[in-house]
Design an enzyme around this catalytic site. Sequence first.
Site, mmCIF file in Angstrom:
data_model
loop_
_atom_site.group_PDB
_atom_site.id
_atom_site.type_symbol
_atom_site.label_atom_id
_atom_site.label_comp_id
_atom_site.label_asym_id
_atom_site.label_seq_id
_atom_site.Cartn_x
_atom_site.Cartn_y
_atom_site.Cartn_z
ATOM 1 C CG HIS A 176 26.303 35.164 43.482
ATOM 2 N ND1 HIS A 176 25.344 36.005 43.976
ATOM 3 C CD2 HIS A 176 26.779 35.737 42.352
ATOM 4 C CE1 HIS A 176 25.222 37.045 43.177
ATOM 5 N NE2 HIS A 176 26.082 36.912 42.178
ATOM 6 C CG ASP A 207 22.663 33.265 49.482
ATOM 7 O OD1 ASP A 207 23.867 33.540 49.661
ATOM 8 O OD2 ASP A 207 22.078 33.469 48.409
#
Length: 416
Positions: A139, A181
């Site tokens: 992540h 991200d």
Amino acid sequence: MGDSGVRGGGAGGPLAGVRVVELAGIGPGPFAAMLLGDLGADVVRVDRPEPSPLGIEPAYDIANRNKRSVVVDLKAPEGPGQVLDLVARADLLIEGYRPGVAERLGVGPEACLARNPALVYGRMTGWGQHGPLAARAGHDIGYTAVAGVLGLVAPTAATLQDVSLGGPDGPPALPANLLGDYAGGSLYLVVGLLAALHHARATGAGQVVDAAIVDGAAHLTAVLQGLLAGGRWQDRRGVNLLDGGAPFYAVYPAADGGHLAVGALEPQFYAEFARLLELGPDAPGQWDTARWPELRDRIAARFATRTRAAWEAVFAGSDACVEPVLTMRQAHAHEHLASRGTYVEVDGVTQPAPAPRFSATPGALRRPPARPGADTAEVARDWGVPSLAAEPAESAESAEFAESTGTARTPASPTA
């Protein structure tokens, strides 16, 4: 259409006419597709039969605005062919599976480029398509940690000597998942897609864009890497000019617990800051680094004497470079952002307006977040893909089972 591009009519925007296929995922891929949609592209999101693992109510899933949705079961016999029928009419494709998954599902680059040689095939991953970690889960927090970016982010406070407040030897701050991200991932994917689209339109040759968050996040540090190599940046957080180490580029609490962000770097701005804060003539000089701890304490003591609102009034209209640290909801109402329409409310949901802005071809919020499968018939018609509207094929065995039990066929879920 207003300046912020809300509820614009038609298919305006600089990317009008560009067709995008998005294979449903979470995080940076959907955000990249949203950005393309905001700029006018016709984005078709290929949703899975099962709901999103994030469990977001579709009406609030802003990353799915300006898109249309079809549902395709990539493990059903007809699934890959339906996607390839879309690919044949697309300019761009976005997928965010682990390396090898798209290939196993029959919609990898080789199959797609065979169907459409001019396609730009965008791959959004954390670790990239190759390397020792390519197959591992991850992540934002891990990608930015390895890329050397997370370690740069020091929580700023009135004093950096207390490890619990995030001093140089304390833990780094977590800026949500914005740095990895979206900054290192989505934005680099979009740049890559548009650059490759330019090439494809000039040559007729598509290609694969490998957008890895570790690569994009690392690329964001380019200027700091130069400063580090030149001896102008310490390889520690919270001790440098732009990471809270300088007392005139830091965040301070006010008397009511609100915070003020100070960015008075240039001498003329610092002079205005010192005057309005009333630091006094005996305060340490801006660049007297040996006395920076003393200067920091004095600045903190002054800010602690008034509320954030009171200090906002003091610095209003000045070039002292002091601004309030706002929450997301507070930012919605800030007068500057309100005047620009930076945040807009659509169907009861406050969200950022399309950015950046274009003088001749502004983007627009044309559609609310797509609901899975709601646009299948429309897309089948507009893109000329009748296979999308066809009934799913069933084996004789499954048809017999459905008839005997009165149950409908439940498609298998793809693995990503």
